[in-house]
Design a protein around this motif. Structure first.
Motif, mmCIF file in Angstrom:
data_model
loop_
_atom_site.group_PDB
_atom_site.id
_atom_site.type_symbol
_atom_site.label_atom_id
_atom_site.label_comp_id
_atom_site.label_asym_id
_atom_site.label_seq_id
_atom_site.Cartn_x
_atom_site.Cartn_y
_atom_site.Cartn_z
ATOM 1 N N ALA A 50 -45.032 -8.728 20.105
ATOM 2 C CA ALA A 50 -44.370 -9.014 21.373
ATOM 3 C C ALA A 50 -43.882 -10.453 21.371
ATOM 4 C CB ALA A 50 -45.326 -8.788 22.529
ATOM 5 N N ASP A 73 -36.932 -3.385 19.027
ATOM 6 C CA ASP A 73 -36.329 -3.024 20.298
ATOM 7 C C ASP A 73 -35.966 -4.342 20.980
ATOM 8 O OD1 ASP A 73 -35.710 -2.311 22.914
ATOM 9 O OD2 ASP A 73 -37.154 -0.665 22.935
ATOM 10 N N LYS A 96 -36.693 -4.695 24.691
ATOM 11 C CA LYS A 96 -38.094 -4.910 25.055
ATOM 12 C C LYS A 96 -38.681 -6.144 24.377
ATOM 13 C CE LYS A 96 -39.107 -0.045 25.978
ATOM 14 N NZ LYS A 96 -39.961 1.119 25.623
ATOM 15 N N ASN A 97 -37.871 -6.771 23.529
ATOM 16 C CA ASN A 97 -38.319 -7.975 22.819
ATOM 17 C C ASN A 97 -39.546 -7.711 21.948
ATOM 18 O OD1 ASN A 97 -36.760 -10.325 22.866
ATOM 19 N ND2 ASN A 97 -38.336 -11.522 23.893
ATOM 20 N N THR A 98 -39.503 -6.594 21.241
ATOM 21 C CA THR A 98 -40.635 -6.219 20.408
ATOM 22 C C THR A 98 -40.180 -5.798 19.011
ATOM 23 O OG1 THR A 98 -40.592 -3.943 21.185
ATOM 24 C CG2 THR A 98 -42.040 -5.467 22.359
#
Length: 129
Positions: free
Chosen positions: A23, A73, A76-78
């Motif tokens: 994350a 993603d 989603k910043n992941t």
């Protein structure tokens, strides 16, 4: 600056699967190439996988090809690393990394630790035989 925090590590039997997540906070990762490295006790840091900014290009270390899959993603910043068919030799601390280097520089150096200027704190993966 982007802060990277890994999760999902743990203990698994050989042949099993784990999914690591990274994350990011502070900045959007859409401007970063992202990668995973690992380091086992007494061994040098090893390239695992990397993914381009747009997610189209992926890169894998020889020891994990066909077993691991990296994905991202940006909304989603992941970043994730799906690890299947795990082996005891996959045991290591896994680090999420991000590179702000220009695309023209990073593209041919995705498997090089020096390409990356942001690192997470790592998550332990232990594979028992």
């Amino acid at each position: 600056q982007v802060l990277l925090v890994e999760s999902g590590g743990g203990l698994v039997q050989a042949g099993g699967s784990l999914r690591l997540s990274c994350a990011a906070s502070g900045r959007t990762i859409s401007s970063y190439a992202m990668g995973w490295f690992r380091q086992a006790p007494g061994k040098e840091r090893e390239f695992v996988a990397a993914i381009s900014r747009n997610g189209i290009s992926t890169y894998y270390g020889d020891s994990v090809k066909g077993r691991f899959t990296i994905s991202r993603d940006n909304a989603k910043n992941t970043v994730s690393l799906q690890m299947n068919s795990l082996k005891p030799e996959d045991t290591a601390v896994y680090y999420c990394t991000g590179s702000s280097a220009p695309v023209t520089y990073a593209a041919s150096r995705m498997n090089t630790a020096g390409t990356y200027d942001h690192w997470g704190q790592g998550t332990q993966v232990t594979v028992s035989s």
